[in-house]
Design a protein around this motif. Structure first.
Motif, PDB file in Angstrom:
ATOM      1  N   UNK A 112       0.796  -1.223   0.000  1.00  0.00           N
ATOM      2  CA  UNK A 112       0.000   0.000   0.000  1.00  0.00           C
ATOM      3  C   UNK A 112       0.827   1.270   0.000  1.00  0.00           C
ATOM      4  N   UNK A 113       1.962   1.254   0.665  1.00  0.00           N
ATOM      5  CA  UNK A 113       2.899   2.372   0.649  1.00  0.00           C
ATOM      6  C   UNK A 113       4.057   2.102  -0.302  1.00  0.00           C
ATOM      7  N   UNK A 114       4.580   0.886  -0.257  1.00  0.00           N
ATOM      8  CA  UNK A 114       5.829   0.591  -0.953  1.00  0.00           C
ATOM      9  C   UNK A 114       5.710   0.667  -2.475  1.00  0.00           C
ATOM     10  N   UNK A 115       4.570   0.262  -3.042  1.00  0.00           N
ATOM     11  CA  UNK A 115       4.483   0.320  -4.499  1.00  0.00           C
ATOM     12  C   UNK A 115       4.451   1.754  -5.024  1.00  0.00           C
ATOM     13  N   UNK A 140       0.542   6.358  -8.601  1.00  0.00           N
ATOM     14  CA  UNK A 140      -0.732   5.933  -8.014  1.00  0.00           C
ATOM     15  C   UNK A 140      -1.596   5.221  -9.054  1.00  0.00           C
ATOM     16  N   UNK A 141      -1.590   5.715 -10.284  1.00  0.00           N
ATOM     17  CA  UNK A 141      -2.407   5.086 -11.332  1.00  0.00           C
ATOM     18  C   UNK A 141      -1.929   3.663 -11.617  1.00  0.00           C
ATOM     19  N   UNK A 142      -0.621   3.455 -11.661  1.00  0.00           N
ATOM     20  CA  UNK A 142      -0.115   2.097 -11.883  1.00  0.00           C
ATOM     21  C   UNK A 142      -0.418   1.188 -10.695  1.00  0.00           C
ATOM     22  N   UNK A 287      -7.187  15.147  -2.864  1.00  0.00           N
ATOM     23  CA  UNK A 287      -6.787  15.563  -4.209  1.00  0.00           C
ATOM     24  C   UNK A 287      -6.205  14.392  -4.994  1.00  0.00           C
ATOM     25  N   UNK A 288      -5.363  13.607  -4.318  1.00  0.00           N
ATOM     26  CA  UNK A 288      -4.744  12.452  -4.970  1.00  0.00           C
ATOM     27  C   UNK A 288      -5.793  11.442  -5.401  1.00  0.00           C
ATOM     28  N   UNK A 289      -6.759  11.182  -4.524  1.00  0.00           N
ATOM     29  CA  UNK A 289      -7.814  10.219  -4.845  1.00  0.00           C
ATOM     30  C   UNK A 289      -8.573  10.656  -6.094  1.00  0.00           C
ATOM     31  N   UNK A 290      -8.994  11.916  -6.119  1.00  0.00           N
ATOM     32  CA  UNK A 290      -9.802  12.407  -7.239  1.00  0.00           C
ATOM     33  C   UNK A 290      -9.022  12.381  -8.551  1.00  0.00           C
ATOM     34  N   UNK A 291      -7.808  12.913  -8.522  1.00  0.00           N
ATOM     35  CA  UNK A 291      -7.016  13.011  -9.750  1.00  0.00           C
ATOM     36  C   UNK A 291      -6.559  11.646 -10.245  1.00  0.00           C
ATOM     37  N   UNK A 365      -7.622   2.738  -0.179  1.00  0.00           N
ATOM     38  CA  UNK A 365      -6.447   2.283   0.584  1.00  0.00           C
ATOM     39  C   UNK A 365      -5.170   2.930   0.052  1.00  0.00           C
ATOM     40  N   UNK A 366      -4.953   2.849  -1.249  1.00  0.00           N
ATOM     41  CA  UNK A 366      -3.743   3.414  -1.828  1.00  0.00           C
ATOM     42  C   UNK A 366      -3.751   4.948  -1.736  1.00  0.00           C
ATOM     43  N   UNK A 367      -4.912   5.568  -1.895  1.00  0.00           N
ATOM     44  CA  UNK A 367      -4.974   7.019  -1.805  1.00  0.00           C
ATOM     45  C   UNK A 367      -4.599   7.510  -0.417  1.00  0.00           C
ATOM     46  N   UNK A 368      -5.092   6.828   0.611  1.00  0.00           N
ATOM     47  CA  UNK A 368      -4.838   7.274   1.984  1.00  0.00           C
ATOM     48  C   UNK A 368      -3.407   6.944   2.415  1.00  0.00           C
ATOM     49  N   UNK A 369      -3.027   5.673   2.345  1.00  0.00           N
ATOM     50  CA  UNK A 369      -1.701   5.274   2.831  1.00  0.00           C
ATOM     51  C   UNK A 369      -0.603   5.652   1.832  1.00  0.00           C
ATOM     52  N   UNK A 370      -0.779   5.249   0.564  1.00  0.00           N
ATOM     53  CA  UNK A 370       0.211   5.597  -0.438  1.00  0.00           C
ATOM     54  C   UNK A 370       0.260   7.096  -0.689  1.00  0.00           C
ATOM     55  N   UNK A 371      -0.913   7.740  -0.717  1.00  0.00           N
ATOM     56  CA  UNK A 371      -0.952   9.188  -0.933  1.00  0.00           C
ATOM     57  C   UNK A 371      -0.248   9.954   0.179  1.00  0.00           C
TER      58      UNK A 371
END
Length: 536
Positions: A112-115, A140-142, A287-291, A365-371
């Protein structure tokens, strides 16, 4: 007569059990006695698969997604799994929690963070300069691409085939049973058993991959919180302890064990996400989630057709091809498990639920932790990138270290990974036992225990033979043969749906068919002979 014979038939399929367990046992012995040769040979096999067959993984994964969407939108969407009068066994919330926990719980904790951070530092194909905001969105898209619609479409088509042939057509919930329209009664003989052996081996290596990732992340958490030096030996010890825990859960049955663990996992995971969203860079996360979700949907066709012809083959092998192989190797297990808990749902409800709900969870998940990790890294926090570069399993802990209540949240992560480990391995052991027990939904407990122990042993051997790299390598190598089986399963499912659920003749000239006829085997035979299939 046939029902009476089935009642007295032994539940364990001895040839399937002995051959598949024998193959796995030989692999374990090989890894214990000569880990160097195992690592070398598996590396050569990986190079051959990813170098010459990346296009096959890419085409197959895209085809599974197209097929799943078509099935949901087609006239077959109303077909109910288990019969016209069947109703769901589990509440929708529990259904989603169980399939998500079994499908990719540990993986999301690990990557979730590392990728996203890895892609920020080493941009994906077509990406910009490392460390820029443009590259962060591409990263994030990948990540979405690898974790959202494509993997769950793979689970959906296999799970749907197993549910349809097992619960709608009255067959056994086995991968080999889905081939009956193609090879007929040979599914009851050597050909069918060979298919089951391939499914079992793929499932076991896919499950072992997840257990290996979970053990590595737990040892990283022990290091961050209590200063325990991480090592492969410690990871193997963690696997041993948690193997005993998931055996206890698996032997308690689906309702008491897996359902309780899955619901607990979802509650704890929700608490973690809400906490990070509240104390982290909330505006940047939104912002990250939306974009990035919009960017993912726009870039999906291009990402879905990326091969070694227009991207670095080494990058593809480490990311996209590894993921597609990992999901493929999980499809017998997750597909069978989802089929087991989805009786009574329609094809449309099944496909939409299996693809859309987990994909949305992955986006969040990716937006919150990875973002959060991306925003901190772009603001100059180098500790996260350094941790991910050294050991991917440390990425989440390095991120939480930048937020309040680090000790409490890190302990929560360790507990979550352990529970995901137990619930995922729990379901895998039960499904492996089902596949080696003629599809019995209540396999013998010693068989469940056998597969649980072997899964833990394979995970430990892979870690000792080469750590994360060996885990990824064997997952890809084991998945390729089963990818061909998946293609056959999809062809067979479409043929059976077309034959059994034909358009009803129109009421008059020029009037379209309003629904489809759901024909049993006897009715279909009568129709072929020219008789009225619905006559008493």
């Amino acid at each position: 007569m046939s029902t009476q014979r089935e009642r007295h038939a032994p539940s364990v399929d001895r040839p399937v059990l002995l051959v598949s367990a024998g193959v796995v046992t030989l692999f374990v012995l090989w890894g214990v006695l000569s880990p160097e040769s195992l690592s070398e040979l598996s590396g050569d096999a990986l190079a051959r698969v990813t170098g010459a067959l990346d296009w096959a993984f890419v085409l197959a994964s895209g085809g599974f997604l197209v097929l799943a969407v078509w099935l949901a939108a087609s006239r077959y969407g109303h077909v109910r799994l288990g019969g016209p009068d069947a109703r769901p066994e589990f509440r929708t919330a529990s259904w989603i929690a169980m399939m998500f926990s079994a499908g990719m719980g540990i993986g999301l904790m690990f990557w979730g963070v590392s990728e996203p951070v890895s892609h920020l530092l080493a941009p994906p194909p077509g990406g910009g300069e490392p460390g820029t905001r443009e590259t962060a969105l591409d990263a994030m898209e990948w990540s979405y691409f690898h974790w959202a619609a494509h993997p769950w479409a793979m689970y959906a088509v296999v799970g749907l085939a197993l549910a349809y042939f097992g619960y709608r057509r009255g067959g056994k919930p086995l991968i080999s049973e889905t081939f009956r329209p193609l090879i007929g009664d040979r599914v009851d003989g050597t050909a069918g058993r060979a298919i089951e052996v391939l499914a079992i081996v793929a499932t076991l290596f896919g499950s072992a991959t997840s257990l290996g990732l979970g053990a590595l992340q737990i040892t990283s958490g022990l290091d961050y919180v209590w200063g325990v030096d991480p090592s492969d030996a410690l990871a193997v010890a963690v696997i041993g302890v948690l193997t005993l825990a998931f055996l206890a859960s698996a032997l308690s049955g689906v309702h008491r064990g897996i359902q309780w663990l899955s619901s607990t996992n979802m509650v704890l995971a929700l608490l973690l996400v809400v906490f990070v969203l509240a104390v982290g860079p909330t505006v940047a996360i939104l912002d990250t989630f939306t974009s990035s979700v919009g960017g993912y949907l726009t870039a999906l066709p291009g990402m879905a057709t990326t091969t070694g012809a227009n991207a670095d083959p080494a990058w593809l092998g480490s990311w996209t091809i590894f993921y597609w192989a990992w999901w493929i190797s999980w499809t017998p297990f997750v597909g069978a498990f989802i089929a087991r808990i989805s009786r009574g749902r329609t094809v449309r409800e099944f496909v939409l639920g299996v693809i859309l709900a987990p994909s949305l969870v992955s986006f969040v998940w990716f937006s919150v932790l990875g973002g959060t990790a991306l925003d901190l890294s772009l603001d100059g926090v180098t500790a996260i990138g350094d941790a991910v570069g050294e050991s991917p399993e440390a990425g989440l802990f390095a991120t939480l270290q930048q937020l309040p209540w680090f000790t409490a949240t890190s302990v929560l992560v360790v507990v979550l990974v352990a529970l995901f480990f137990v619930s995922g391995a729990d379901a895998a052991a039960v499904v492996l036992a089902m596949m080696s027990s003629r599809g019995s939904v209540e396999p013998a407990r010693p068989v469940v225990a056998l597969w649980g122990v072997l899964t833990g042993l394979v995970a430990g051997v892979l870690l000792l033979a080469g750590g994360l790299g060996a885990v990824q390598t064997m997952c890809i190598v084991a998945a390729f043969p089963f990818m061909l089986v998946m293609v056959g399963t999809c062809v067979s499912l479409v043929l059976e749906l077309r034959r059994r659920h034909r358009p009803e003749p129109p009421d008059g000239p020029g009037r379209p068919a309003a629904r489809t006829l759901d024909l049993t085997a006897a009715e279909d035979g009568a129709r072929r002979r020219g008789a009225d299939p619905v006559a008493p």
